[in-house]
Design a protein around this motif. Structure first.
Motif: not given
Ligand code: BTN
Length: 257
Positions: A25-31, A127-129, A141-145
């Motif tokens: 996928i492009d980015s889980t945060n974008i989705y 990355l929280c957006e 959206v809480i993005g974690i890598g």
């Protein structure tokens, strides 16, 4: 990671009960942000084996080798005031730190605002957006890598990035790590919603890598130098600079002057 494995491992009440599991996928945060804008429910998990445009803070790229690591996002519908949303990313840092500590036994620290470090190298980025629609309550959206089983990093990251495998010499079960992070995140999120922010702040303080270090903060083209102190009630970093205490709410940190 297959759907069945994810379902079997999750021991949460809400987080991850609805999930979208991708190969690429492009980015889980974008989705997740798009999903949140079209009614994506609280606790929804978006996870992928590979991101083609993984996003980091300050417009950076998040690079992660396919199938080796964890890259996921969770949608939350906070009811706390938006001035306190900064605490959400600290909370995510604690959930990751707790998990890594319990799974590897290694000592893990948090670098404000939201990097998780093992032996001074970055093992996880967050990355929280926020999405603030005019007609609906905000969504975060809480993005974690998390770098789990990656052995080699691109040249430019070799000095600064690491993985659980590189630090411990062992391979890890990514689904188990995901399960623990989500359980811990859910517990801390409940604490946040029941007003126990002080508990979150003190857990974070106990892992504050920057405390007492001379640092430079870059934010909007400005450079502020000082000594990193505690964090504030709303998740900002307190900096001693030129005899004053300044609260910093965003920025990029370099150690040293
Ligand atoms: C940073 O350290 O700059 C934050 C990195 C955050 C990376 C994760 S990976 C899953 C989620 N999806 C993204 O595109 N970014 C976050």
């Amino acid at each position: 990671m297959d759907d069945k494995e994810i379902k079997q491992t999750l021991g949460t009440k809400i987080f991850g009960k609805i999930f979208h599991n991708f190969q690429t996928i492009d980015s889980t945060n974008i989705y997740a942000k798009a999903l949140a804008q079209t009614g994506g429910q609280h606790g929804t998990l978006v996870i992928t084996e590979e991101q083609t445009s993984g996003r980091g803070r300050m417009g950076r790229i998040w690079k992660s080798e396919k199938g080796k690591n964890l890259t996921f996002s969770i949608i939350v519908h906070p009811t706390i005031p938006s001035e306190k949303f900064g605490i959400i990313s600290l909370m995510a840092g604690i959930a990751v730190t707790e998990t890594i500590q319990s799974i590897t036994g290694l000592s893990v620290l948090c670098k404000w605002p939201n990097d998780v470090l093992l032996n001074r190298k970055k093992v996880c980025g967050i990355l929280c957006e926020g999405i603030f629609p005019l007609d609906k309550p905000p969504v975060v959206v809480i993005g974690i890598g998390i770098n789990v089983n990656q052995r080699e990093f691109p040249h430019e990251l070799r000095e600064s990035a690491t993985s659980l495998l590189l630090e411990s010499g062992k391979d890890f079960d990514r689904t188990e790590i995901l399960g623990q992070v989500l359980s811990s995140l859910e517990r801390w999120y409940d604490a946040l919603e029941t007003g126990e922010t002080e508990k979150i702040i003190s857990a974070w303080r106990a892992q504050n890598y920057l405390l007492g270090k001379e640092i430079t903060i870059d934010h909007n083209g400005k450079h502020i130098k000082g000594v990193a102190g505690d964090i504030s009630e709303d998740g900002g970093l307190l900096l001693q600079a030129e005899g004053q205490e300044i609260k910093v709410i965003a920025g990029d940190i370099t150690i040293g002057r």
